[in-house]
Design an enzyme around this catalytic site. Structure first.
Site, PDB file in Angstrom:
ATOM      1  CE  LYS A 115      -4.347  -1.981   1.451  1.00  0.00           C
ATOM      2  NZ  LYS A 115      -5.392  -2.458   2.358  1.00  0.00           N
ATOM      3  NE  ARG A 132      -6.879  -8.980   0.654  1.00  0.00           N
ATOM      4  CZ  ARG A 132      -6.587  -8.313  -0.267  1.00  0.00           C
ATOM      5  NH1 ARG A 132      -5.658  -7.375   0.101  1.00  0.00           N
ATOM      6  NH2 ARG A 132      -7.085  -8.262  -1.740  1.00  0.00           N
TER       7      ARG A 132
HETATM    8  N1  PMM Z   1      -7.246  -4.501   1.186  1.00  0.00           N
HETATM    9  C1  PMM Z   1      -7.498  -4.538  -0.427  1.00  0.00           C
HETATM   10  C2  PMM Z   1      -8.401  -5.391  -0.799  1.00  0.00           C
HETATM   11  N2  PMM Z   1      -9.129  -6.308   0.060  1.00  0.00           N
HETATM   12  N3  PMM Z   1      -9.232  -7.301   2.374  1.00  0.00           N
HETATM   13  C3  PMM Z   1      -8.976  -6.941   3.814  1.00  0.00           C
HETATM   14  N4  PMM Z   1      -9.227  -7.853   4.632  1.00  0.00           N
HETATM   15  N5  PMM Z   1      -7.996  -6.010   3.907  1.00  0.00           N
HETATM   16  C4  PMM Z   1      -7.230  -5.136   3.262  1.00  0.00           C
HETATM   17  O1  PMM Z   1      -6.655  -4.360   3.909  1.00  0.00           O
HETATM   18  C5  PMM Z   1      -7.561  -5.273   1.874  1.00  0.00           C
HETATM   19  C6  PMM Z   1      -8.517  -6.073   1.489  1.00  0.00           C
HETATM   20  C7  PMM Z   1      -6.992  -3.666  -1.391  1.00  0.00           C
HETATM   21  O2  PMM Z   1      -5.778  -4.043  -1.714  1.00  0.00           O
HETATM   22  P1  PMM Z   1      -5.218  -4.699  -3.210  1.00  0.00           P
HETATM   23  O3  PMM Z   1      -6.147  -4.015  -4.156  1.00  0.00           O
HETATM   24  O4  PMM Z   1      -3.703  -4.516  -3.417  1.00  0.00           O
HETATM   25  O5  PMM Z   1      -5.694  -6.106  -3.235  1.00  0.00           O
END
Ligand code: PMM
Length: 271
Positions: A212, A248
């Site tokens: 991020k 994650r």
């Molecule tokens: N961040 C993204 C998508 N899904 N789910 C959870 N539980 N926590 C998060 O911080 C989260 C998520 C966005 O990130 P990406 O687009 O890099 O997947």
């Protein structure tokens, strides 16, 4: 005693436009192959998402979301890979459950779909309730807080009340502070420093810091998204120390290595 390392969720975004791996895995066989690879590298769960939540992204039709994620989920489950589905939609969560997903990951904590908590109760699946005040405004709209940690904790508490009212078992619920979702870099760091306050709600905690922007700002201006894997892995080790249940991440190998360091530090042994 060897400490239990947090669970690793490997990210598999099957969207044309996600934060950092957007567009890479739109071909079905390639997406399934990448999910299997994440599992082989040490991901306990592969988190499959078909709708981008990046700042400014527009909502995807339910039908398109399901066309993207369901075949990938079926393929991974058939290969013996545990799957979570990253969705805001109760209907997609239900269809993913039927396709074999074992966890629902909802970045709105149920605010985006009034039926989500009922689906959690009915399916009995594990559920990640992420904190995000404004799923309608988009992740780019920064929220204001008088007392960030107390407000995030209280709002997650309300999500837990809603889950209980819908008949869900809180033993299956994991909370997540929602790093980067309408939050500044300072908000993110303050929430990471306050994980015990979230853990005191009595649920497991997962964090999603991977690649991020708030990590990118610690690096040189021309650093690639993949260069954020090093600070991500450091955050994973520190999060393990803070007692989180799961992380994650995009790059599973570096986080697994970081957990190895953390575990050896705790035990004085490398296995
Ligand atoms: N961040 C993204 C998508 N899904 N789910 C959870 N539980 N926590 C998060 O911080 C989260 C998520 C966005 O990130 P990406 O687009 O890099 O997947």
């Amino acid at each position: 005693m060897t400490p239990t390392r947090p669970k690793v969720f490997g990210i598999l975004n099957v969207t044309p436009d996600s934060f950092s791996d957007g567009g890479q895995y739109s071909d079905l066989a390639e997406a399934i192959g990448h999910g299997i690879e994440l599992h082989e590298r040490g991901a306990d769960v592969v988190d499959v998402g078909g709708e981008s939540t990046r700042p400014g992204a527009s909502r995807v039709e339910l039908e398109h979301e399901q066309e993207r994620v369901l075949p990938v989920i079926r393929g991974l489950v058939a290969a013996g890979v545990p799957v979570s589905v990253d969705t805001l939609n109760a209907d997609t969560a239900l269809a993913a459950a039927a396709a074999g997903a074992s966890i629902i990951n909802d970045v709105s904590g149920g605010l985006a779909d009034p039926f989500m908590h009922r689906v959690v109760a009915e399916t009995g699946l594990q559920y990640i309730a992420m904190h995000w005040r404004s799923p309608d405004a988009g992740a780019g709209a920064i929220d204001e807080y008088d007392d960030l940690v107390s407000e995030v904790r209280a709002e997650l508490g309300l999500r837990l009340e809603s889950l209980t009212a819908a008949g869900a078992d809180l033993a299956n619920v994991i909370i997540d502070p929602g790093l980067g979702f309408a939050k500044t870099a300072e908000h993110n760091w303050r929430l990471l420093a306050a994980l015990p306050a979230l853990e005191s709600l009595g649920c497991k905690v997962l964090i999603g810091a991977s690649r991020k922007r708030f990590l990118g700002s610690l690096l040189a201006d021309d650093a690639t998204p993949a260069a954020r894997d090093l600070p991500t892995a450091v955050v994973s080790a520190l999060a393990a120390d803070a007692g989180v249940w799961g992380v994650r991440v995009h790059d599973v190998a570096s986080t697994v290595a970081a957990f190895g360091v953390w575990s050896a530090w705790q035990t004085g042994r490398d296995s």
